[in-house]
Enzyme design. Structure first.
Site, PDB file in Angstrom:
ATOM      1  N   LYS A 191       1.202  -0.621   0.057  1.00  0.00           N
ATOM      2  CA  LYS A 191      -0.210  -0.286  -0.071  1.00  0.00           C
ATOM      3  C   LYS A 191       0.863   1.374  -0.035  1.00  0.00           C
ATOM      4  O   LYS A 191       1.143   1.897   1.252  1.00  0.00           O
ATOM      5  CB  LYS A 191      -1.074  -0.230   1.484  1.00  0.00           C
ATOM      6  CG  LYS A 191      -2.052   0.244   0.924  1.00  0.00           C
ATOM      7  CD  LYS A 191      -2.505   2.179   0.675  1.00  0.00           C
ATOM      8  CE  LYS A 191      -2.529   3.292   1.820  1.00  0.00           C
ATOM      9  NZ  LYS A 191      -2.386   4.781   1.436  1.00  0.00           N
ATOM     10  N   GLU A 267       8.291   1.457  11.954  1.00  0.00           N
ATOM     11  CA  GLU A 267       9.235   2.343  11.833  1.00  0.00           C
ATOM     12  C   GLU A 267       8.386   3.887  11.952  1.00  0.00           C
ATOM     13  O   GLU A 267       7.808   3.605  10.383  1.00  0.00           O
ATOM     14  CB  GLU A 267       9.358   1.901  10.506  1.00  0.00           C
ATOM     15  CG  GLU A 267      10.558   0.631  10.338  1.00  0.00           C
ATOM     16  CD  GLU A 267      12.030   0.292  11.403  1.00  0.00           C
ATOM     17  OE1 GLU A 267      12.372   1.561  11.404  1.00  0.00           O
ATOM     18  OE2 GLU A 267      12.375  -0.853  11.403  1.00  0.00           O
ATOM     19  N   CYS A 302      12.274  10.802   8.727  1.00  0.00           N
ATOM     20  CA  CYS A 302      12.276  10.442   9.559  1.00  0.00           C
ATOM     21  C   CYS A 302      13.183  10.351  10.353  1.00  0.00           C
ATOM     22  O   CYS A 302      13.662  10.792  11.900  1.00  0.00           O
ATOM     23  CB  CYS A 302      12.209   9.201   9.568  1.00  0.00           C
ATOM     24  SG  CYS A 302      13.585   7.635   8.820  1.00  0.00           S
ATOM     25  N   GLU A 401       8.190  16.699  15.729  1.00  0.00           N
ATOM     26  CA  GLU A 401       8.261  16.046  14.650  1.00  0.00           C
ATOM     27  C   GLU A 401       7.887  17.306  13.240  1.00  0.00           C
ATOM     28  O   GLU A 401       6.743  17.195  13.461  1.00  0.00           O
ATOM     29  CB  GLU A 401       8.501  14.928  13.692  1.00  0.00           C
ATOM     30  CG  GLU A 401       8.766  14.258  12.201  1.00  0.00           C
ATOM     31  CD  GLU A 401       8.361  13.096  12.591  1.00  0.00           C
ATOM     32  OE1 GLU A 401       7.782  12.738  12.492  1.00  0.00           O
ATOM     33  OE2 GLU A 401       9.629  12.046  11.874  1.00  0.00           O
TER      34      GLU A 401
HETATM   35  P1  NAD Z   1       1.407   8.682   6.923  1.00  0.00           P
HETATM   36  O1  NAD Z   1       1.554   7.975   8.901  1.00  0.00           O
HETATM   37  O2  NAD Z   1       0.478  10.069   7.125  1.00  0.00           O
HETATM   38  O3  NAD Z   1       1.593   7.412   6.496  1.00  0.00           O
HETATM   39  C1  NAD Z   1       1.767   6.201   6.014  1.00  0.00           C
HETATM   40  C2  NAD Z   1       1.361   4.996   5.485  1.00  0.00           C
HETATM   41  O4  NAD Z   1       0.072   5.051   6.182  1.00  0.00           O
HETATM   42  C3  NAD Z   1       0.197   5.691   4.009  1.00  0.00           C
HETATM   43  O5  NAD Z   1       0.788   4.930   3.055  1.00  0.00           O
HETATM   44  C4  NAD Z   1      -1.059   6.079   4.207  1.00  0.00           C
HETATM   45  O6  NAD Z   1      -1.796   5.974   3.698  1.00  0.00           O
HETATM   46  C5  NAD Z   1      -1.637   5.047   5.428  1.00  0.00           C
HETATM   47  N1  NAD Z   1      -2.357   5.519   6.292  1.00  0.00           N
HETATM   48  C6  NAD Z   1      -2.974   7.042   6.393  1.00  0.00           C
HETATM   49  N2  NAD Z   1      -3.738   7.076   7.462  1.00  0.00           N
HETATM   50  C7  NAD Z   1      -4.436   5.304   7.705  1.00  0.00           C
HETATM   51  C8  NAD Z   1      -5.176   5.246   8.651  1.00  0.00           C
HETATM   52  N3  NAD Z   1      -5.708   5.875   9.000  1.00  0.00           N
HETATM   53  N4  NAD Z   1      -5.355   3.401   8.454  1.00  0.00           N
HETATM   54  C9  NAD Z   1      -4.396   2.805   7.479  1.00  0.00           C
HETATM   55  N5  NAD Z   1      -3.498   3.161   6.688  1.00  0.00           N
HETATM   56  C10 NAD Z   1      -3.578   5.034   7.265  1.00  0.00           C
HETATM   57  O7  NAD Z   1       3.255   8.974   7.329  1.00  0.00           O
HETATM   58  P2  NAD Z   1       3.423   9.845   6.003  1.00  0.00           P
HETATM   59  O8  NAD Z   1       3.366  11.413   5.906  1.00  0.00           O
HETATM   60  O9  NAD Z   1       3.535   8.999   4.684  1.00  0.00           O
HETATM   61  O10 NAD Z   1       5.093  10.313   5.979  1.00  0.00           O
HETATM   62  C11 NAD Z   1       6.255  10.347   7.076  1.00  0.00           C
HETATM   63  C12 NAD Z   1       5.941   9.646   8.815  1.00  0.00           C
HETATM   64  O11 NAD Z   1       6.988   9.001   7.614  1.00  0.00           O
HETATM   65  C13 NAD Z   1       7.015  10.929   8.922  1.00  0.00           C
HETATM   66  O12 NAD Z   1       6.149  10.684  11.025  1.00  0.00           O
HETATM   67  C14 NAD Z   1       8.166   9.718   9.495  1.00  0.00           C
HETATM   68  O13 NAD Z   1       8.912  10.315  10.443  1.00  0.00           O
HETATM   69  C15 NAD Z   1       7.991   9.050   9.291  1.00  0.00           C
HETATM   70  N6  NAD Z   1       9.263   7.896   8.760  1.00  0.00           N
HETATM   71  C16 NAD Z   1       9.386   7.025   9.551  1.00  0.00           C
HETATM   72  C17 NAD Z   1      10.693   6.106   8.686  1.00  0.00           C
HETATM   73  C18 NAD Z   1      11.586   4.980   9.522  1.00  0.00           C
HETATM   74  O14 NAD Z   1      12.434   4.503   8.901  1.00  0.00           O
HETATM   75  N7  NAD Z   1      11.155   4.831  10.524  1.00  0.00           N
HETATM   76  C19 NAD Z   1      11.082   6.588   7.748  1.00  0.00           C
HETATM   77  C20 NAD Z   1      10.736   7.553   6.480  1.00  0.00           C
HETATM   78  C21 NAD Z   1       9.473   7.791   7.301  1.00  0.00           C
END
Ligand code: NAD
Length: 504
Positions: A191, A267, A302, A401
């Site tokens: 996804k 993560e 991140c 963040e």
């Molecule tokens: P997000 O949590 O909004 O989305 C991540 C994924 O989850 C997307 O595919 C999104 O469609 C899905 N999602 C969103 N809402 C959902 C729900 N209610 N139910 C199920 N799935 C849902 O994150 P983002 O904005 O895409 O990315 C930014 C975040 O990711 C930041 O907090 C960043 O720190 C983190 N990040 C972490 C790492 C790591 O390895 N630790 C790497 C990259 C990004």
């Protein structure tokens, strides 16, 4: 082809066609309801492709295809050498198509082409190759027993895995998860983030070309609240590997509890420190590291080191060097290889980051470098770097963040204070320490409570080293390294009772 000018990349962009349908059971299919969502180029704010908006019925179909492929064994029971050969072919196909994939991802995410080329031309295929080469060397164990028994400890594919991706590193995060998942024999349902589905869909096509059996890799683009939620709650998904925000990571734990207790690897976010001790020399290399740590990918990273904890005696010198370097970053067209800072992922996200900047000002942080106001007048969601000084640890911009190009310096008076501030966070993903003293470096590395500590250089390590977070940055799961396999394999004991044969 090794194109080098913006015109070359624009020519590639002009020749691209955009496949936005879901990829299920080896074919592209529209969403069952026909629903689509637009994908927007953050560099100009214009929608340039439509992508399927998968709903629960599409997730059901993708999970059924993945389960059927897992059961038929063409991949899950294939000899490791066969899985290795396919992963190596896929890595080669990505290398051969790197320029096209990089342009696709740059259009979709606004990421500078120079970063896309490095990630997609090198890191993504190297990751898949590394796991391909690992899997025929991953031996099981034999437990020590008496002669009346033999105890085998083996690891088996966990089954059908949902891979939920963020938008900031679309193909790289896909590779970090696909490498170990596919090498382990799992079938997957990916996804992608709703903002960035296109490069992952193209990857699925290349995987079939590489020889991956139909149904092993499925891609279901869609919104989190619909497609992501349905995947998280699905009763026939055995595990989820999620990268994204802490807020959504929490939801996946709930989904598991409310459905089949699937295993969840998380993560998540960070608020990582970059620590400059008073013995560190403020060399050009250190300053470049400080700027990269904060502004790489526009701070949409991140492990971005946004809290820069600097010996008070060095703060002013550090600030003037960092602000000058940050001001020199080239902000602009992501398809120009000179560009170092592209747009924020969306106008909404830009507004959110600006909200933090305003909060910092209102809370009394000293603004040393403000984002160039010219960026606000151009199309797209551009935002230049901001540098704040004199942060106190309780300020919102020192705790939350931001996920944008906003660096904040916290002055400290000693090692103890640096450590206390660095560890005083809900997150624990990463930290960088600059010092010339090996004793101080190792002391800091041992006392910093986070998943990765980089000494005298900002880095997330390489594919051999595990990556993940402490506290609310992650679960015990790790991406990268041999440790990542634990998300996709389960351990089995086979205890065999033996009888001594009659002799003679
Ligand atoms: P997000 O949590 O909004 O989305 C991540 C994924 O989850 C997307 O595919 C999104 O469609 C899905 N999602 C969103 N809402 C959902 C729900 N209610 N139910 C199920 N799935 C849902 O994150 P983002 O904005 O895409 O990315 C930014 C975040 O990711 C930041 O907090 C960043 O720190 C983190 N990040 C972490 C790492 C790591 O390895 N630790 C790497 C990259 C990004």
């Amino acid at each position: 082809m090794n194109p080098a000018s913006p015109a070359d990349y624009r020519a590639i962009a002009a020749g691209l066609s955009f496949e936005g349908r879901a990829f299920i059971g080896g074919s592209f299919v529209p969403a069952v309801t026909g629903a689509v969502m637009e994908t927007v180029n953050p560099a100009n704010g214009e929608a340039f492709a439509t992508v399927a908006s998968s709903q629960a019925a599409d997730i059901d179909n993708a999970v059924a295809a993945a389960r059927s492929a897992f059961r038929n064994g063409a991949w899950s029971r294939a000899a490791p050498e066969r899985r290795k050969a396919v992963l190596l072919r896929l890595a080669d196909l990505i290398r051969a198509n790197a320029a096209e994939l990089a342009v696709l991802e740059s259009l979709d995410s606004g990421k500078p082409i120079r970063d896309c080329l490095k990630e997609i031309g090198i890191e993504v295929p190297d990751t898949l190759q590394w796991y391909g080469e690992l899997i025929d060397k991953a031996f099981g164990k034999v437990a020590p027993t008496g002669e009346d028994s033999l105890a085998l400890i083996t690891r088996e594919s966990i089954g059908v895995v949902g891979l939920v991706l963020p938008w900031n590193f679309p193909l790289l995060m896909a590779a970090w998860k696909l490498g170990p998942a596919l090498a382990s024999g799992c079938s997957v349902v990916v996804k992608p983030a709703e903002q960035t589905s296109l490069s992952v869909l193209r990857l699925a096509e290349l995987a079939v070309e590489a020889g991956l059996p139909d149904g092993v890799l499925n891609v279901v683009p869609g919104y989190g609240e619909t497609a992501g939620r349905a995947l998280g709650l699905h009763p026939d998904v055995d595990a989820i590997s999620f990268t994204g925000s802490t807020e959504v990571g929490r939801l996946f734990l709930r989904y598991a509890a409310d459905s089949n207790l699937k295993s969840i690897g998380l993560e998540m976010g960070g608020k990582s420190p970059f620590i400059v001790l008073d013995d560190a020399e403020l060399t050009a290399e250190l300053i470049e590291n400080a700027v990269t740590a904060a502004f790489w990918n526009g701070g949409q990273n991140c492990s971005a080191n946004m809290r820069q904890i600097v010996a008070r005696s060095r703060q002013e010198e550090f600030l003037s060097l960092v602000a000058a370097k940050a001001a020199s970053l080239v902000v602009g067209d992501p398809l120009d290889p000179e560009t170092e800072l592209g747009p924020m992922i969306s106008a909404e996200h830009r507004a959110r980051v600006l909200g933090f900047v305003e909060k910092g000002q209102n809370d009394g942080a000293r603004c040393v470098l403000a984002s160039d106001t010219a960026h606000a007048t151009r199309p797209g969601s551009f935002l230049g770097p901001t540098v704040f000084a004199d942060l106190s640890p309780s300020m919102t911009i020192a705790r939350e963040e931001i996920f944008g190009p906003v660096l904040g310096v916290l002055p400290v008076d000693g090692l103890d204070e640096a450590l206390a501030i660095a560890n005083d966070s809900a997150y624990g993903l990463h930290a960088t320490v600059f010092t010339r003293d090996i004793d101080r470096a190792l002391f800091m590395s041992r006392r910093l409570t986070c998943g990765t500590v980089a000494i005298n250089g900002f880095t997330e390590g390489d594919i051999k080293t595990p990556f993940g977070g402490y506290r609310q940055s992650g679960s015990l799961a790790r991406d990268k390294g041999t440790e990542a396999l634990a998300q996709y394999l389960q351990t089995k004991t086979s205890w065999i009772n033996l009888k001594a044969p009659a002799l003679g």
